[in-house]
Design an enzyme around this catalytic site. Structure first.
Site, PDB file in Angstrom:
ATOM      1  N   CYS A 167      -0.593   4.352   2.214  1.00 32.79           N
ATOM      2  CA  CYS A 167      -0.696   4.334   3.674  1.00 32.79           C
ATOM      3  C   CYS A 167      -0.188   2.977   4.126  1.00 32.79           C
ATOM      4  CB  CYS A 167      -2.094   4.655   4.195  1.00 32.79           C
ATOM      5  SG  CYS A 167      -3.482   4.067   3.232  1.00 32.79           S
ATOM      6  N   SER A 168      -1.020   2.167   4.722  1.00 28.14           N
ATOM      7  CA  SER A 168      -0.539   0.848   5.104  1.00 28.14           C
ATOM      8  C   SER A 168      -1.713  -0.107   5.125  1.00 28.14           C
ATOM      9  CB  SER A 168       0.150   0.905   6.463  1.00 28.14           C
ATOM     10  OG  SER A 168      -0.743   1.431   7.411  1.00 28.14           O
ATOM     11  N   CYS A 169      -2.574   0.002   4.117  1.00 28.84           N
ATOM     12  CA  CYS A 169      -3.734  -0.871   4.004  1.00 28.84           C
ATOM     13  C   CYS A 169      -3.268  -2.314   3.959  1.00 28.84           C
ATOM     14  CB  CYS A 169      -4.523  -0.515   2.748  1.00 28.84           C
ATOM     15  SG  CYS A 169      -5.204   1.147   2.844  1.00 28.84           S
ATOM     16  N   CYS A 200       0.884  -1.164   0.000  1.00 32.84           N
ATOM     17  CA  CYS A 200       0.000   0.000   0.000  1.00 32.84           C
ATOM     18  C   CYS A 200       0.915   1.205   0.000  1.00 32.84           C
ATOM     19  CB  CYS A 200      -0.905   0.008   1.228  1.00 32.84           C
ATOM     20  SG  CYS A 200      -1.806   1.565   1.407  1.00 32.84           S
TER      21      CYS A 200
END
Lengths: 219, 203, 219, 203
Positions: free
Chosen positions: B109-111, B106
């Site tokens: 972000c940090s999905c 991702c």
């Protein structure tokens, strides 16, 4: 907005640092921040897109040097202040100076499992025809430098092919701004490495992003 | 690159005080139940983690009907195992094999598919991974110790919306007739992100 | 290399901070760093492109938070160490532990004005025909994520028009790497705001970059 | 945005010590003449600065033959006034007027025509200016107090190679018959970068 979060394809960050036997939390405060963020979200003052946008508006140097939970915490403080729940004065004094606005929405411990299991699906009733189908060649828009977007800058103005239709989803660019969910079709769009990175691309690679219909034109 | 001391996600006790202050205020305002925070931490520390995804993979390897269902409707099929909810509301499954290796990132972000993999590790959220997984995936894989045949195609999936991806790694050789429980032990978190392969028996 | 220096079009940096009656140097050390950088450059261990590249390889967070002279100083320390003139051990102890390699090249005070007035022109004898002429429509290459380049990422993969022919100049992408000057034609290439920034572009704006011939293809 | 205290380019005395150590080593090694550093500082503090560019602009305003020569060959014409050398080895001149406003930036570092403008100010080297001058030049100009007519075209010049740009601002009204010296006083540094206009008489 190609702010500090827009990291895809940027050079200069060095190797990936992999921690062996990494714990789930590195300090107690990290778990509390996770919990506070989820519990505060349940109050309903903001949606997921607004909270992402709050993180992405943090200064570049902070975003790139902070731990991810510090980013979450700082964004949470911003959101709570923006929506009138916790002021900077209250944070400075470490105590409540005014009552909470939405105690009736408080997430009780007993309800946690149900809320987490339910999640927050973003698919909506279809109200428009699909503008693209699998196999269509598309070109991504330039995108805007302002406002929230989920089109990464490395994939702006690039040609690719639709390889999946993901559903009719809330449009984050609108949702983050508080102008409504404006749901639209979401597609998997696949680019060759060469299209994204030119001659320096690793051979035999491709990248697929999930792209909302307003990001796309027919190529 | 392996890192034995993590330098990044640790913080001063100032940070503890800052977080405690915010929690105190929210509890005083009756907006947050401290027990709910405890329950969230407990959920992701003990209940929801990569062991969930490993069960999905092991069943996909052993049960052709399940594999077929997973290909047809990943969401419903994963939910049928009880794994669903936050950060896995919309799931797609990516099958390694046939000369294709999948890698998930991702960049924005940090999905990450919490319901099947738990919370993401620090490296997944870090700038180097997010920057380079899309532009030089093979170089990144090499840092994880994964060397693919030159002819293997690398498909990178950037989770830019609310769809979450789970990689089904290739089943290791020498595991014919193994039980799902035994197979699940071979399925590392990294193998379900694409930065690793499933472990071989005895490795 | 789209490292920390590649700032064009990036969002999230806030307003331009303008200091009234700004002094030329904000502290004595800044002037010394300027002088040390120019004097060290005269030793001839590196060229301008290598020194720029050394700055651009600094960590993002340092590059974005440091003052520009701190960036210069840190890059200078890197270059002096790389070329064997000043080691980290010498810096730590604050004294020379080995003789200088090129004292014969030292810039004397009396020569300063002449050296500054001469500068370091980068135009070279023409050895190739111009591949483009004013008015040609061109498309910029994707560029590489690795190695030195003067093609900013906001102008990669974009269509523009040649609006000037600047000369036959040293090619920094080669020069920075120590693989020779490889001079080539340099063009002014102009893009519309819409081509670079899409619908969000300010109306009636255009951007011209100076682009080396290897960055360009006919559109 | 105006800033009365600068927060950015100041540093601790640690920094003084660090720089002094490096200078000491280089002097001990006979690689650097401290007097040369003094001479460089003196050059850019007292001799080479925006007053040079202002003279070029004032002459271009007053002397049609000079203006014509400047248009035909900026380099040679500027050199004829004695301004040349480091960071002005290759010069182009940009003329405001006729519905065009020019703005100069260096997004990749802080390239700047030293020989005519001296050393760049901090804002020119700062991330906000470098990031935004190309993507939202009018918004940047507004922060400098420059409001252009809507129909004016804004041409931004990103100094990505060794060519350096000098803007010739429009000559203010009410200056007919002024001497070059008097005109030069109206020519601010910002007006030669494009973030300002020439001052009006009496302003």
């Amino acid at each position: 907005m190609n702010g500090p979060q827009d990291l895809g394809g940027r050079a200069g960050f060095g190797p990936v640092l992999i921690e062996q036997d990494e714990p789930i939390f590195h300090a107690d405060w990290e778990g509390r921040v996770l919990g506070l963020t989820l519990c505060s979200g349940v109050l309903g003052h903001w949606n997921l897109d607004e909270s992402r946008h709050a993180r992405e508006c943090l200064p570049h140097t902070f975003y790139l040097s902070g731990s991810y939970y510090d980013i979450w915490l700082t964004a949470l403080e911003t959101l709570l202040a923006r929506h009138g729940e916790v002021s900077a004065a209250e944070r400075a004094q470490g105590k409540a100076l005014a009552p909470g606005l939405r105690p009736e929405r408080k997430l009780d411990a007993a309800a946690v499992f149900g809320v987490l299991s339910k999640g927050g699906p973003v698919d909506r009733s279809v109200t428009a025809e699909e503008g693209f189908k699998v196999g269509d060649r598309v070109k991504t828009r330039r995108g805007s430098m302002k406002g929230h977007t989920r089109l990464p800058s490395y994939a702006m103005g690039r040609e690719g092919v639709v390889t999946g239709v993901r559903g009719f989803h809330v449009y984050p660019d609108s949702s983050a701004r508080g102008t409504g969910e404006a749901p639209c079709w979401l597609y998997g769009v696949t680019f060759t490495g060469e299209e994204l990175w030119g001659e320096g691309a690793e051979p035999g690679t491709e990248v697929t992003i999930d792209a909302f219909e307003p990001y796309l034109d027919h190529a | 690159m392996l890192m034995h001391d993590h330098a990044h996600d640790n913080e001063l006790s100032d940070q503890e005080a800052r977080v405690r202050a915010l929690e105190t205020i929210l509890v005083e305002k009756d907006l947050v139940d401290p027990g709910a925070i405890d329950a969230i931490i407990e959920t992701y520390s003990e209940k929801v983690g990569p062991q969930n995804g490993a069960k999905v993979v092991a069943r996909a390897w052993s049960d052709p009907a399940f594999a077929k269902a997973l290909k047809a409707d990943a969401m419903t099929t994963i939910e049928s195992m009880g794994f669903k909810g936050r950060q896995a509301e919309h799931m797609e499954v990516l099958w390694n094999g046939g000369g294709v290796h999948n890698l998930v990132v991702c960049t924005l972000c940090s999905c990450y598919p919490w319901a099947v993999l738990g919370l993401p590790p620090v490296w997944y959220k870090s700038a180097p991974y997010r920057a380079r997984a899309v532009s030089e995936p093979r170089a990144v894989l090499a840092e994880f110790g994964v060397e693919l045949p030159e002819e293997t195609r690398v498909k990178v999936w950037d989770s830019t919306a609310e769809v979450r991806y789970l990689v089904i790694p290739e089943r290791p050789e020498g595991t014919e007739g193994w039980s799902e429980d035994d197979l699940a032990v071979l399925v590392s978190r990294e193998s379900m992100i694409g930065t690793g392969l499933a472990r071989s028996p005895g490795a």
